[in-house]
Design a protein around this motif. Sequence first.
Motif, PDB file in Angstrom:
ATOM      1  N   ALA A   7      34.501  20.370  -5.435  1.00  0.00           N
ATOM      2  CA  ALA A   7      35.127  20.283  -6.762  1.00  0.00           C
ATOM      3  C   ALA A   7      35.343  21.668  -7.364  1.00  0.00           C
ATOM      4  CB  ALA A   7      34.262  19.434  -7.695  1.00  0.00           C
ATOM      5  N   ILE A   8      34.387  22.555  -7.176  1.00  0.00           N
ATOM      6  CA  ILE A   8      34.528  23.926  -7.700  1.00  0.00           C
ATOM      7  C   ILE A   8      35.644  24.637  -6.961  1.00  0.00           C
ATOM      8  CG2 ILE A   8      33.385  26.175  -7.821  1.00  0.00           C
ATOM      9  CD1 ILE A   8      30.748  24.551  -8.296  1.00  0.00           C
ATOM     10  N   ARG A   9      35.652  24.505  -5.654  1.00  0.00           N
ATOM     11  CA  ARG A   9      36.695  25.172  -4.850  1.00  0.00           C
ATOM     12  C   ARG A   9      38.092  24.717  -5.285  1.00  0.00           C
ATOM     13  NH1 ARG A   9      35.523  28.048  -0.505  1.00  0.00           N
ATOM     14  NH2 ARG A   9      33.582  26.957  -0.076  1.00  0.00           N
ATOM     15  N   SER A  10      38.230  23.438  -5.648  1.00  0.00           N
ATOM     16  CA  SER A  10      39.544  22.926  -6.055  1.00  0.00           C
ATOM     17  C   SER A  10      39.973  23.456  -7.431  1.00  0.00           C
ATOM     18  CB  SER A  10      39.545  21.399  -6.056  1.00  0.00           C
ATOM     19  OG  SER A  10      38.772  20.896  -7.126  1.00  0.00           O
ATOM     20  N   ARG A  11      39.021  23.950  -8.216  1.00  0.00           N
ATOM     21  CA  ARG A  11      39.337  24.427  -9.569  1.00  0.00           C
ATOM     22  C   ARG A  11      39.713  25.903  -9.627  1.00  0.00           C
ATOM     23  NH1 ARG A  11      35.642  22.559 -14.340  1.00  0.00           N
ATOM     24  NH2 ARG A  11      37.386  23.583 -15.350  1.00  0.00           N
ATOM     25  N   ILE A  12      39.341  26.661  -8.605  1.00  0.00           N
ATOM     26  CA  ILE A  12      39.592  28.096  -8.680  1.00  0.00           C
ATOM     27  C   ILE A  12      40.899  28.457  -7.981  1.00  0.00           C
ATOM     28  CG2 ILE A  12      37.135  28.663  -8.874  1.00  0.00           C
ATOM     29  CD1 ILE A  12      37.194  29.550  -5.955  1.00  0.00           C
ATOM     30  N   SER A  13      41.425  29.589  -8.345  1.00  0.00           N
ATOM     31  CA  SER A  13      42.658  30.086  -7.748  1.00  0.00           C
ATOM     32  C   SER A  13      42.444  30.370  -6.265  1.00  0.00           C
ATOM     33  CB  SER A  13      43.069  31.381  -8.460  1.00  0.00           C
ATOM     34  OG  SER A  13      44.020  32.085  -7.704  1.00  0.00           O
ATOM     35  N   PRO A  14      43.460  30.134  -5.448  1.00  0.00           N
ATOM     36  CA  PRO A  14      43.335  30.472  -4.020  1.00  0.00           C
ATOM     37  C   PRO A  14      43.068  31.968  -3.799  1.00  0.00           C
ATOM     38  CG  PRO A  14      45.280  29.129  -4.390  1.00  0.00           C
ATOM     39  CD  PRO A  14      44.724  29.475  -5.741  1.00  0.00           C
ATOM     40  N   LYS A  15      43.399  32.793  -4.784  1.00  0.00           N
ATOM     41  CA  LYS A  15      43.174  34.238  -4.673  1.00  0.00           C
ATOM     42  C   LYS A  15      41.724  34.628  -4.957  1.00  0.00           C
ATOM     43  CE  LYS A  15      47.829  35.252  -6.265  1.00  0.00           C
ATOM     44  NZ  LYS A  15      48.618  35.797  -7.349  1.00  0.00           N
ATOM     45  N   THR A  16      40.982  33.727  -5.581  1.00  0.00           N
ATOM     46  CA  THR A  16      39.594  34.022  -5.928  1.00  0.00           C
ATOM     47  C   THR A  16      38.691  33.723  -4.741  1.00  0.00           C
ATOM     48  OG1 THR A  16      40.027  33.409  -8.225  1.00  0.00           O
ATOM     49  CG2 THR A  16      37.719  33.496  -7.542  1.00  0.00           C
ATOM     50  N   GLN A  17      37.868  34.695  -4.390  1.00  0.00           N
ATOM     51  CA  GLN A  17      36.912  34.469  -3.306  1.00  0.00           C
ATOM     52  C   GLN A  17      35.820  33.527  -3.788  1.00  0.00           C
ATOM     53  OE1 GLN A  17      35.716  38.565  -2.412  1.00  0.00           O
ATOM     54  NE2 GLN A  17      36.633  38.248  -0.393  1.00  0.00           N
ATOM     55  N   MET A  18      35.305  32.729  -2.864  1.00  0.00           N
ATOM     56  CA  MET A  18      34.218  31.824  -3.209  1.00  0.00           C
ATOM     57  C   MET A  18      33.206  31.780  -2.086  1.00  0.00           C
ATOM     58  SD  MET A  18      34.160  27.846  -4.284  1.00  0.00           S
ATOM     59  CE  MET A  18      32.599  26.977  -4.289  1.00  0.00           C
ATOM     60  N   ILE A  19      31.945  31.786  -2.483  1.00  0.00           N
ATOM     61  CA  ILE A  19      30.840  31.571  -1.558  1.00  0.00           C
ATOM     62  C   ILE A  19      30.138  30.318  -2.050  1.00  0.00           C
ATOM     63  CG2 ILE A  19      28.678  32.457  -0.621  1.00  0.00           C
ATOM     64  CD1 ILE A  19      29.780  35.301  -1.232  1.00  0.00           C
ATOM     65  N   LEU A  23      35.013  36.691  -7.830  1.00  0.00           N
ATOM     66  CA  LEU A  23      34.178  36.001  -6.865  1.00  0.00           C
ATOM     67  C   LEU A  23      33.397  34.915  -7.593  1.00  0.00           C
ATOM     68  CD1 LEU A  23      32.702  35.701  -4.087  1.00  0.00           C
ATOM     69  CD2 LEU A  23      31.125  37.481  -4.884  1.00  0.00           C
ATOM     70  N   VAL A  24      33.413  33.709  -7.034  1.00  0.00           N
ATOM     71  CA  VAL A  24      32.611  32.603  -7.547  1.00  0.00           C
ATOM     72  C   VAL A  24      31.559  32.293  -6.483  1.00  0.00           C
ATOM     73  CG1 VAL A  24      32.593  30.161  -8.196  1.00  0.00           C
ATOM     74  CG2 VAL A  24      34.486  31.631  -8.925  1.00  0.00           C
ATOM     75  N   VAL A  25      30.303  32.269  -6.906  1.00  0.00           N
ATOM     76  CA  VAL A  25      29.195  31.893  -6.029  1.00  0.00           C
ATOM     77  C   VAL A  25      28.612  30.620  -6.619  1.00  0.00           C
ATOM     78  CG1 VAL A  25      26.972  32.558  -5.054  1.00  0.00           C
ATOM     79  CG2 VAL A  25      28.727  34.313  -5.482  1.00  0.00           C
ATOM     80  N   ALA A  26      28.536  29.566  -5.811  1.00  0.00           N
ATOM     81  CA  ALA A  26      28.093  28.275  -6.343  1.00  0.00           C
ATOM     82  C   ALA A  26      27.067  27.628  -5.435  1.00  0.00           C
ATOM     83  CB  ALA A  26      29.292  27.345  -6.511  1.00  0.00           C
ATOM     84  N   TYR A  27      26.106  26.984  -6.078  1.00  0.00           N
ATOM     85  CA  TYR A  27      25.085  26.204  -5.401  1.00  0.00           C
ATOM     86  C   TYR A  27      25.214  24.768  -5.866  1.00  0.00           C
ATOM     87  CZ  TYR A  27      22.851  30.605  -4.175  1.00  0.00           C
ATOM     88  OH  TYR A  27      22.593  31.843  -3.661  1.00  0.00           O
ATOM     89  N   GLY A  28      25.047  23.825  -4.951  1.00  0.00           N
ATOM     90  CA  GLY A  28      25.108  22.423  -5.343  1.00  0.00           C
ATOM     91  C   GLY A  28      25.357  21.536  -4.145  1.00  0.00           C
ATOM     92  N   SER A  29      25.638  20.285  -4.433  1.00  0.00           N
ATOM     93  CA  SER A  29      25.942  19.331  -3.367  1.00  0.00           C
ATOM     94  C   SER A  29      27.278  19.703  -2.732  1.00  0.00           C
ATOM     95  CB  SER A  29      26.023  17.917  -3.944  1.00  0.00           C
ATOM     96  OG  SER A  29      27.152  17.808  -4.803  1.00  0.00           O
ATOM     97  N   ASP A  30      27.542  19.139  -1.586  1.00  0.00           N
ATOM     98  CA  ASP A  30      28.831  19.395  -0.931  1.00  0.00           C
ATOM     99  C   ASP A  30      29.983  18.959  -1.826  1.00  0.00           C
ATOM    100  OD1 ASP A  30      27.455  20.366   1.256  1.00  0.00           O
ATOM    101  OD2 ASP A  30      27.648  18.521   2.426  1.00  0.00           O
ATOM    102  N   GLU A  31      29.793  17.849  -2.560  1.00  0.00           N
ATOM    103  CA  GLU A  31      30.834  17.358  -3.472  1.00  0.00           C
ATOM    104  C   GLU A  31      31.069  18.363  -4.605  1.00  0.00           C
ATOM    105  OE1 GLU A  31      28.064  15.485  -2.617  1.00  0.00           O
ATOM    106  OE2 GLU A  31      29.107  14.277  -1.111  1.00  0.00           O
ATOM    107  N   THR A  32      29.978  18.934  -5.134  1.00  0.00           N
ATOM    108  CA  THR A  32      30.095  19.932  -6.199  1.00  0.00           C
ATOM    109  C   THR A  32      30.843  21.160  -5.699  1.00  0.00           C
ATOM    110  OG1 THR A  32      28.074  19.166  -7.271  1.00  0.00           O
ATOM    111  CG2 THR A  32      28.776  21.413  -7.767  1.00  0.00           C
ATOM    112  N   ILE A  33      30.496  21.613  -4.512  1.00  0.00           N
ATOM    113  CA  ILE A  33      31.160  22.797  -3.949  1.00  0.00           C
ATOM    114  C   ILE A  33      32.653  22.526  -3.768  1.00  0.00           C
ATOM    115  CG2 ILE A  33      31.268  24.355  -1.956  1.00  0.00           C
ATOM    116  CD1 ILE A  33      28.764  24.680  -3.804  1.00  0.00           C
TER     117      ILE A  33
END
Length: 171
Positions: A114-126, A102-112
């Motif tokens: 960019a992070i989402r594009s870096r993680i595996s589709p199998k990894t959950q993200m908030i 699980l990746v939990v991230a805080y930041g601008s919409d652009e940051t979120i």
Amino acid sequence: TAGHLRRLLISEFGSADVPDDLAFRSPRLVYLIAAGAIFQPAVNGVVFPLLVKSAIAVKCSSHESVLVPLFVQAIRRIDEDIGSSVSADKNHNDDYWSKADLVVAYGSDETISAIRSRISPKTQMIGHGHKISVAVIAAGALQSDASARQAARDLALDISMYDQSGCLSPQ
């Protein structure tokens, strides 16, 4: 306090024993990418995974890289076993992208994004991106000079809190 944390588990899961239930599957590793101006979500982001016996790695913001490492040191002093499940650093560690459940991230919409594009589709993200908050002052708060002054003081505090970077800071 321990009592507050126990009540939190009960309110969220119906039992304080759920982390020990074999049917409950908490993430093995949570990777938290902390916000720059606001430290409370990072503290909560450390505590909540630990409550369900998940390891937590925090990438501290370059704007606030002191509080969370100090908090982690305090946890280690109190309980070395729990403290060994936490790491906090201002440098990004590429291993966490691939190892985190699980990746939990805080930041601008652009940051979120960019992070989402870096993680595996199998990894959950908030992702917690940009928010805009407003304040509403009820007419009843303006009925007397004293209550109007108090409403103005309360509003000024809310506006100035976290330098208007908080998700509850009226803009």
